[in-house]
Design a protein around this motif. Sequence first.
Motif, PDB file in Angstrom:
ATOM      1  N   VAL A  44       0.868  -1.184   0.000  1.00 25.56           N
ATOM      2  CA  VAL A  44       0.000   0.000   0.000  1.00 25.56           C
ATOM      3  C   VAL A  44       0.901   1.229   0.000  1.00 25.56           C
ATOM      4  O   VAL A  44       1.570   1.532   0.992  1.00 25.56           O
ATOM      5  CB  VAL A  44      -0.931   0.014   1.229  1.00 25.56           C
ATOM      6  CG1 VAL A  44      -1.847   1.244   1.188  1.00 25.56           C
ATOM      7  CG2 VAL A  44      -1.768  -1.267   1.285  1.00 25.56           C
ATOM      8  N   VAL A  45       0.928   1.926  -1.121  1.00 25.35           N
ATOM      9  CA  VAL A  45       1.874   3.031  -1.318  1.00 25.35           C
ATOM     10  C   VAL A  45       1.158   4.207  -1.970  1.00 25.35           C
ATOM     11  O   VAL A  45       0.019   4.090  -2.431  1.00 25.35           O
ATOM     12  CB  VAL A  45       3.056   2.586  -2.207  1.00 25.35           C
ATOM     13  CG1 VAL A  45       3.902   1.544  -1.493  1.00 25.35           C
ATOM     14  CG2 VAL A  45       2.556   2.055  -3.548  1.00 25.35           C
ATOM     15  N   THR A  46       1.832   5.340  -2.015  1.00 26.62           N
ATOM     16  CA  THR A  46       1.285   6.473  -2.746  1.00 26.62           C
ATOM     17  C   THR A  46       1.323   6.175  -4.247  1.00 26.62           C
ATOM     18  O   THR A  46       2.071   5.308  -4.707  1.00 26.62           O
ATOM     19  CB  THR A  46       2.064   7.760  -2.429  1.00 26.62           C
ATOM     20  OG1 THR A  46       3.465   7.522  -2.616  1.00 26.62           O
ATOM     21  CG2 THR A  46       1.812   8.217  -1.004  1.00 26.62           C
ATOM     22  N   LEU A  47       0.495   6.887  -4.995  1.00 22.54           N
ATOM     23  CA  LEU A  47       0.216   6.548  -6.393  1.00 22.54           C
ATOM     24  C   LEU A  47       1.464   6.365  -7.244  1.00 22.54           C
ATOM     25  O   LEU A  47       1.562   5.409  -8.025  1.00 22.54           O
ATOM     26  CB  LEU A  47      -0.664   7.631  -7.015  1.00 22.54           C
ATOM     27  CG  LEU A  47      -2.097   7.725  -6.500  1.00 22.54           C
ATOM     28  CD1 LEU A  47      -2.740   9.019  -6.974  1.00 22.54           C
ATOM     29  CD2 LEU A  47      -2.922   6.521  -6.960  1.00 22.54           C
ATOM     30  N   THR A  48       2.394   7.277  -7.140  1.00 23.82           N
ATOM     31  CA  THR A  48       3.552   7.220  -8.033  1.00 23.82           C
ATOM     32  C   THR A  48       4.584   6.188  -7.596  1.00 23.82           C
ATOM     33  O   THR A  48       5.576   5.965  -8.300  1.00 23.82           O
ATOM     34  CB  THR A  48       4.225   8.601  -8.146  1.00 23.82           C
ATOM     35  OG1 THR A  48       4.621   9.034  -6.830  1.00 23.82           O
ATOM     36  CG2 THR A  48       3.264   9.623  -8.742  1.00 23.82           C
ATOM     37  N   ARG A  49       4.370   5.535  -6.440  1.00 24.82           N
ATOM     38  CA  ARG A  49       5.288   4.507  -5.957  1.00 24.82           C
ATOM     39  C   ARG A  49       4.894   3.108  -6.416  1.00 24.82           C
ATOM     40  O   ARG A  49       5.659   2.163  -6.214  1.00 24.82           O
ATOM     41  CB  ARG A  49       5.336   4.530  -4.418  1.00 24.82           C
ATOM     42  CG  ARG A  49       5.985   5.769  -3.832  1.00 24.82           C
ATOM     43  CD  ARG A  49       7.471   5.763  -4.011  1.00 24.82           C
ATOM     44  NE  ARG A  49       8.105   6.946  -3.414  1.00 24.82           N
ATOM     45  CZ  ARG A  49       9.403   7.198  -3.469  1.00 24.82           C
ATOM     46  NH1 ARG A  49      10.220   6.351  -4.080  1.00 24.82           N
ATOM     47  NH2 ARG A  49       9.898   8.289  -2.929  1.00 24.82           N
ATOM     48  N   TRP A  50       3.685   2.970  -7.021  1.00 27.33           N
ATOM     49  CA  TRP A  50       3.282   1.627  -7.437  1.00 27.33           C
ATOM     50  C   TRP A  50       3.834   1.336  -8.834  1.00 27.33           C
ATOM     51  O   TRP A  50       3.300   1.788  -9.834  1.00 27.33           O
ATOM     52  CB  TRP A  50       1.758   1.458  -7.423  1.00 27.33           C
ATOM     53  CG  TRP A  50       1.397  -0.013  -7.417  1.00 27.33           C
ATOM     54  CD1 TRP A  50       1.241  -0.800  -6.329  1.00 27.33           C
ATOM     55  CD2 TRP A  50       1.216  -0.857  -8.565  1.00 27.33           C
ATOM     56  NE1 TRP A  50       0.977  -2.101  -6.714  1.00 27.33           N
ATOM     57  CE2 TRP A  50       0.954  -2.167  -8.084  1.00 27.33           C
ATOM     58  CE3 TRP A  50       1.250  -0.642  -9.949  1.00 27.33           C
ATOM     59  CZ2 TRP A  50       0.723  -3.249  -8.932  1.00 27.33           C
ATOM     60  CZ3 TRP A  50       1.030  -1.725 -10.788  1.00 27.33           C
ATOM     61  CH2 TRP A  50       0.758  -3.006 -10.287  1.00 27.33           C
ATOM     62  N   ARG A  51       4.941   0.596  -8.845  1.00 29.05           N
ATOM     63  CA  ARG A  51       5.573   0.113 -10.075  1.00 29.05           C
ATOM     64  C   ARG A  51       5.668   1.198 -11.156  1.00 29.05           C
ATOM     65  O   ARG A  51       5.162   1.031 -12.270  1.00 29.05           O
ATOM     66  CB  ARG A  51       4.837  -1.115 -10.591  1.00 29.05           C
ATOM     67  CG  ARG A  51       4.744  -2.205  -9.519  1.00 29.05           C
ATOM     68  CD  ARG A  51       4.337  -3.538 -10.052  1.00 29.05           C
ATOM     69  NE  ARG A  51       4.329  -4.522  -8.965  1.00 29.05           N
ATOM     70  CZ  ARG A  51       4.251  -5.838  -9.140  1.00 29.05           C
ATOM     71  NH1 ARG A  51       4.188  -6.343 -10.365  1.00 29.05           N
ATOM     72  NH2 ARG A  51       4.233  -6.662  -8.110  1.00 29.05           N
TER      73      ARG A  51
END
Length: 266
Positions: free
Chosen positions: A238-245
Amino acid sequence: MNEYALPTPHPTAAHPARVYNVWLGGKDHYPVDQEAAELAAGANPTIVPSVRANRAFLGRAVRHLASEGIRQFLDIGTGIPAAENTHEVAQQAAPESRVVYVDNDPIVLTHARALLVSGPEGQTDYVQADARDVDTILDAASRTLDLSRPVGLMLVAILQYIKDAEDPWDITRRLLDRLAPGSFLVLSHPAADVTAPEVAESMRIYNERAASHASATPRTQKEVARFLDGLEVLEPGVVTLTRWRPAPADTPDDTLPMWCAVARKA
């Protein structure tokens, strides 16, 4: 019988699909939506970049699911059609993909034909229903999707419109319960613990102008993680938007106040 009565067009109250349309630069909204969108963005300048990052996250997640062999998608709270909708991304990767969209805003219904433009090998459909109406959604979706096979369940920026008292965690579980093993949940949600004062103020402004059924509740990372209970959460969690792949050229921005995740049903 539906558990939740659909709202009628109400141009004196803002609605999520139309406010989101403002933030995406669209034209399908009322003045009250424009006002709510502009005032909320004024209180929290991260809203517009967050909305665009959320759309980019959706695209990355759908492409990943397609690479995992998912050929069916159920997109709840789709909003007014915009570039890079779920079926466009999915069918670019796998032309035979089937997609069912769900929304409760009558203005989205007027654009349903745009949503239904599928490639010749795939199929799309549209269901007018509220996210709380689990059985109605799944029964209607089963006309297009084979629920005995894995489905990508898209709950992208929608669960904030379901109040804690209505138990959005249970609604999510009930949706997943009827999907086959190997299905995926793609989730994004406004954060209450990232730039929290700005988020709270922008939500207050929006909620003052929204119809009662469409008020929004930001949630913490821990609260968002509860939606994934019992699922296999894909890295990086569960991460902020720009941290997901992100793509190699993407620049992470942890100030954008939305959590996101993708998880698999075993």
